[in-house]
Each structure stands twice: as structure tokens, then as C-alpha cells.
Design a protein around this motif. Sequence first.
Motif, mmCIF file in Angstrom:
data_model
loop_
_atom_site.group_PDB
_atom_site.id
_atom_site.type_symbol
_atom_site.label_atom_id
_atom_site.label_comp_id
_atom_site.label_asym_id
_atom_site.label_seq_id
_atom_site.Cartn_x
_atom_site.Cartn_y
_atom_site.Cartn_z
ATOM 1 N N PRO A 108 5.011 -30.086 21.122
ATOM 2 C CA PRO A 108 3.595 -29.800 20.787
ATOM 3 C C PRO A 108 3.464 -28.817 19.622
ATOM 4 N N GLU A 109 4.395 -27.873 19.544
ATOM 5 C CA GLU A 109 4.394 -26.931 18.428
ATOM 6 C C GLU A 109 4.691 -27.672 17.111
ATOM 7 N N LEU A 110 5.612 -28.609 17.158
ATOM 8 C CA LEU A 110 5.980 -29.358 15.951
ATOM 9 C C LEU A 110 4.818 -30.211 15.444
ATOM 10 N N LYS A 111 4.003 -30.685 16.390
ATOM 11 C CA LYS A 111 2.863 -31.520 16.003
ATOM 12 C C LYS A 111 1.844 -30.748 15.179
ATOM 13 N N ARG A 112 1.896 -29.434 15.271
ATOM 14 C CA ARG A 112 0.902 -28.606 14.582
ATOM 15 C C ARG A 112 1.263 -28.310 13.136
ATOM 16 N N HIS A 113 2.432 -28.776 12.689
ATOM 17 C CA HIS A 113 2.871 -28.458 11.326
ATOM 18 C C HIS A 113 3.169 -29.732 10.533
ATOM 19 N N ASP A 114 2.728 -29.722 9.279
ATOM 20 C CA ASP A 114 2.875 -30.915 8.435
ATOM 21 C C ASP A 114 4.331 -31.350 8.261
ATOM 22 N N GLY A 115 5.215 -30.379 8.149
ATOM 23 C CA GLY A 115 6.611 -30.706 7.865
ATOM 24 C C GLY A 115 7.380 -31.258 9.066
ATOM 25 N N THR A 116 6.760 -31.213 10.247
ATOM 26 C CA THR A 116 7.490 -31.652 11.447
ATOM 27 C C THR A 116 6.750 -32.698 12.272
ATOM 28 N N LYS A 117 5.438 -32.841 12.052
ATOM 29 C CA LYS A 117 4.672 -33.690 12.989
ATOM 30 C C LYS A 117 5.107 -35.149 12.971
ATOM 31 N N LYS A 118 5.614 -35.607 11.818
ATOM 32 C CA LYS A 118 6.041 -37.016 11.735
ATOM 33 C C LYS A 118 7.259 -37.309 12.613
ATOM 34 N N LEU A 119 8.008 -36.268 12.929
ATOM 35 C CA LEU A 119 9.269 -36.468 13.652
ATOM 36 C C LEU A 119 9.060 -36.635 15.161
ATOM 37 N N VAL A 120 7.885 -36.234 15.634
ATOM 38 C CA VAL A 120 7.685 -36.177 17.082
ATOM 39 C C VAL A 120 7.574 -37.566 17.720
ATOM 40 N N GLY A 121 6.879 -38.486 17.045
ATOM 41 C CA GLY A 121 6.663 -39.816 17.614
ATOM 42 C C GLY A 121 7.960 -40.523 17.963
ATOM 43 N N GLU A 122 8.876 -40.539 17.019
ATOM 44 C CA GLU A 122 10.143 -41.229 17.251
ATOM 45 C C GLU A 122 10.951 -40.539 18.354
ATOM 46 N N ALA A 123 10.910 -39.210 18.341
ATOM 47 C CA ALA A 123 11.653 -38.460 19.362
ATOM 48 C C ALA A 123 11.137 -38.804 20.760
ATOM 49 N N LEU A 124 9.814 -38.924 20.889
ATOM 50 C CA LEU A 124 9.236 -39.263 22.195
ATOM 51 C C LEU A 124 9.638 -40.670 22.628
ATOM 52 N N LEU A 125 9.665 -41.595 21.659
ATOM 53 C CA LEU A 125 10.113 -42.958 21.970
ATOM 54 C C LEU A 125 11.541 -42.931 22.491
ATOM 55 N N GLU A 126 12.376 -42.152 21.835
ATOM 56 C CA GLU A 126 13.778 -42.075 22.244
ATOM 57 C C GLU A 126 13.924 -41.432 23.622
ATOM 58 N N HIS A 127 13.104 -40.431 23.909
ATOM 59 C CA HIS A 127 13.119 -39.862 25.269
ATOM 60 C C HIS A 127 12.786 -40.954 26.287
ATOM 61 N N GLY A 128 11.804 -41.791 25.952
ATOM 62 C CA GLY A 128 11.410 -42.875 26.846
ATOM 63 C C GLY A 128 12.547 -43.863 27.065
ATOM 64 N N GLU A 129 13.260 -44.179 25.995
ATOM 65 C CA GLU A 129 14.387 -45.112 26.116
ATOM 66 C C GLU A 129 15.489 -44.536 27.005
ATOM 67 N N VAL A 130 15.755 -43.259 26.798
ATOM 68 C CA VAL A 130 16.785 -42.596 27.605
ATOM 69 C C VAL A 130 16.372 -42.603 29.083
ATOM 70 N N GLU A 131 15.124 -42.306 29.342
ATOM 71 C CA GLU A 131 14.629 -42.293 30.719
ATOM 72 C C GLU A 131 14.778 -43.676 31.370
ATOM 73 N N GLN A 132 14.500 -44.713 30.589
ATOM 74 C CA GLN A 132 14.635 -46.071 31.116
ATOM 75 C C GLN A 132 16.083 -46.395 31.468
ATOM 76 N N MET A 133 16.981 -45.984 30.582
ATOM 77 C CA MET A 133 18.408 -46.208 30.840
ATOM 78 C C MET A 133 18.848 -45.453 32.083
ATOM 79 N N LEU A 134 18.365 -44.217 32.250
ATOM 80 C CA LEU A 134 18.727 -43.437 33.439
ATOM 81 C C LEU A 134 18.284 -44.162 34.699
ATOM 82 N N GLN A 135 17.087 -44.728 34.647
ATOM 83 C CA GLN A 135 16.587 -45.456 35.824
ATOM 84 C C GLN A 135 17.427 -46.688 36.118
ATOM 85 N N GLU A 136 17.783 -47.417 35.039
ATOM 86 C CA GLU A 136 18.595 -48.632 35.233
ATOM 87 C C GLU A 136 19.955 -48.287 35.827
ATOM 88 N N ILE A 137 20.586 -47.256 35.281
ATOM 89 C CA ILE A 137 21.905 -46.869 35.788
ATOM 90 C C ILE A 137 21.792 -46.391 37.234
#
Length: 146
Positions: free
Chosen positions: A56-85
Motif C-alpha cells: 500500500p505504501e508503494l502504491k502511493r509513489h509514482d516510481g513504485t506504483k506500477k510494480l504492485v499489480g504484477e506482484a499481487l498477481l504473483e502472490h495469487g499464483e503462489v497461493e494457488q500452487m500452495l493450495q494445489e500442493i
Amino acid sequence: MDAFQILAKDHRAVEQIFEQIEKSDNRGAKHREQLFHKVRQELKLHTQIEEKVFYPELKRHDGTKKLVGEALLEHGEVEQMLQEIGRLSPEDDQWSEMVNELKLAVQHHVREEEDQMFPAARRELDQSRIDEIGRRIEEMKQNAGA
Ligand SMILES: [Fe+2]
Ligand SMILES: [Fe+2]
């Protein structure tokens, strides 16, 4: 403590558990189950902390906000893999394959955080803010009993 140091330390802890899993063999199903449980707990708390305190802090700054979306997607993918395993038995051949896939996905995500996100965040945030985020991270860890 510096937020980035704490998060990077979590990353190293997760890598170590993956190494232990790789050294284990499928005759020790119980041991593998325990190691998987451990890596799952670590990843769960770590991603929760990042999502509540750091991103949430990164979302507040121009130099970092673009990076958050992809990171959240990757967290979601990891969570899905954890569930499958979690639905597999460590004795299944698929278990090792899936754990290896999980390891690679986590590795990729960690590299992006440490090589791109953290340096960009350091440029945007001043040290007192970074320390403040670090304190909030430590508080969340304490509350989780970690
Ligand atoms: Fe992350
Ligand atoms: Fe991370």
C-alpha cells in the motif's frame, strides 16, 4: 529495523526451507509434510505483511506504483500452487514437481522484489519511513507469533 532487511531475511528463510525439501526424499513423507507446512506458513505471513504494510505504501509513489499489480498477481499464483500442493500427498510423483514449480515461481517473484521493487522503493521513501514500515512489519510478526 529496516523494512527491506526484514523482508529479504524472510526470503532467505523460505529459500532454506526449499533447500531442505530438495534434500529430503519421498520415503520421509511425514518430514516432507512438515517442511511443506513450514514453507506455507512462512509464505502466507510474508505475503500478508507485504500486502497490508508494504505494497500500500508503494502504491502511493509514482516510481513504485506500477510494480504492485504484477506482484499481487504473483502472490495469487503462489497461493494457488500452495493450495494445489496441499491437496497432494508427498508420496505422489506430482508433489515434487509441483513443489519445484512453486520454488521457481517464488524465486522469480523474490528476484523482482529485490532487484527492482526494493531499489525503486528506496529511491522513493526516506529512511525514517522505511524504519517505520519495518516496525509495523515486526509488530505483525509478533502478533502472528513468528
Ligand atoms: Fe512478495
Ligand atoms: Fe517478498
